[in-house]
Write an enzyme that holds these catalytic residues in place. Structure first.
Site, PDB file in Angstrom:
ATOM      1  CB  CYS A  57     -52.591  70.630 -44.100  1.00  0.00           C
ATOM      2  SG  CYS A  57     -51.873  69.093 -43.326  1.00  0.00           S
TER       3      CYS A  57
ATOM      4  NE  ARG B 211     -51.338  72.023 -40.070  1.00  0.00           N
ATOM      5  CZ  ARG B 211     -49.960  71.715 -40.438  1.00  0.00           C
ATOM      6  NH1 ARG B 211     -49.145  71.776 -39.558  1.00  0.00           N
ATOM      7  NH2 ARG B 211     -49.902  71.089 -41.664  1.00  0.00           N
TER       8      ARG B 211
END
Length: 324
Positions: A2, A16
């Protein structure tokens, strides 16, 4: 894998990419101020700041991946496999499970500085949500409009690092990423100068040559560098639409298309969703791998003194605007 991002351009944005090889049935969840967070080892958190973010909802409990509270503090958990260590209970500490960590901190803190103070008393303990939902090895990006920190629970205890880059990816630990950035101090968005030698005449033949050496692979260290480069050199008009658009362009700079990275099980990892929370508008923007249109959920007009969760399914069908 991520990538987390904090971005300030007059107002503050936090979000994100969540990169995984499978969907987790995520939903946008608003937790109002009086929703009771029952904690495993500490007193119930019955009154707190309201929170908006992406979560799994299990047994009416929001398991947040990333979120922002009404005061403008953002927090996201990113994979930290092989490095994260959760501990036994400690006397004299606030013993918080990792799945309680985001609501506990965002429920109590309005700023990064307040979070730093609270973190001095926190011990992340090795207690899973259930037998079916074991703990994920995580570290966390925590940001407000003025600063960012990284929190890592390791064998040495809870580590808190100031993060001037405003980005976070995955393992190794944050000190490695910070040190690694020195390998790229010659990168520039400007037209580069000949530093090789004054004895030879070398010409710039293309725009973007100042970024030669910027890594292009999908590894955690490379995504950290790419995201930091894009964020630190970002330019956008100071409007909500321009800032949100720019935020997603930065996340696209490190997004994972299907076929680019293979998980051990032989399944392709993709960017399941990208998110951007506008603190000023109290709005959670997102897009999914299946639907590149930006969708939004606002908590401005919700009854935030409620005791019930507000849960919104993701819009995953691709929306296309036809002009003829």
């Amino acid at each position: 894998m991520c990538t987390g991002l904090a971005y300030t351009n007059d107002t503050f944005y936090f979000g994100r990419n969540l990169d995984l090889e499978y969907s987790l049935n995520n939903k946008v969840v608003v937790t109002p101020r009086n929703f009771p967070f029952k904690l495993r080892k500490e007193e119930e958190l019955s009154s707190h700041y309201s929170i908006i973010g992406m979560a799994m909802v299990v047994d009416n409990y929001p398991l947040y991946f990333d979120a922002v509270n009404e005061k403008g503090l953002g927090m996201g958990g990113l994979n930290f496999d092989g490095f994260a260590v959760y501990h036994d209970e400690q006397k004299g500490k606030k013993n918080i499970t990792p799945f309680e960590f985001i609501p506990y901190l965002l429920g109590k803190c309005a700023t990064v500085q307040e979070a730093k103070t609270l973190l001095k008393d926190i011990n992340l303990i090795n207690i899973s949500f259930s037998e079916k939902l074991q703990l994920s090895p995580l570290h966390w990006l925590i940001s407000d409009k003025d600063s960012s920190i990284v929190v890592e629970s390791t064998s040495e205890g809870l580590q808190v690092y100031d993060n001037q880059f405003g980005v976070l990816t995955n393992n190794p630990s944050f000190p490695y990423h910070k040190y690694n950035m020195s390998n790229y101090l010659n990168l520039t968005a400007n037209i580069p100068e000949n530093r090789l030698s004054s004895k030879v005449d070398l010409a710039v033949y293309s725009r973007g040559m100042g970024a030669i050496g910027l890594p292009g692979d999908l590894s955690s260290p490379s995504r950290f560098v790419r995201a930091a480069y894009a964020r630190l050199n970002s330019v956008a008009d100071k409007t909500e639409q321009a800032n949100v658009s720019q935020f997603f362009h930065i996340l696209d700079f490190v997004a994972q298309p299907r076929g680019g990275a293979m998980a051990p099980e032989g399944i392709h990892e993709i960017t399941q969703y990208s998110s951007c929370v506008s603190v000023e508008e109290l709005t959670y923007y997102y897009k999914t791998y299946e639907n590149s249109q930006i969708c939004a959920v606002s908590m401005k007009n919700l009854p935030l003194d409620s005791t019930d969760l507000f849960v919104y399914e993701l819009e995953k069908e691709q929306a296309i605007h036809y002009t003829n």
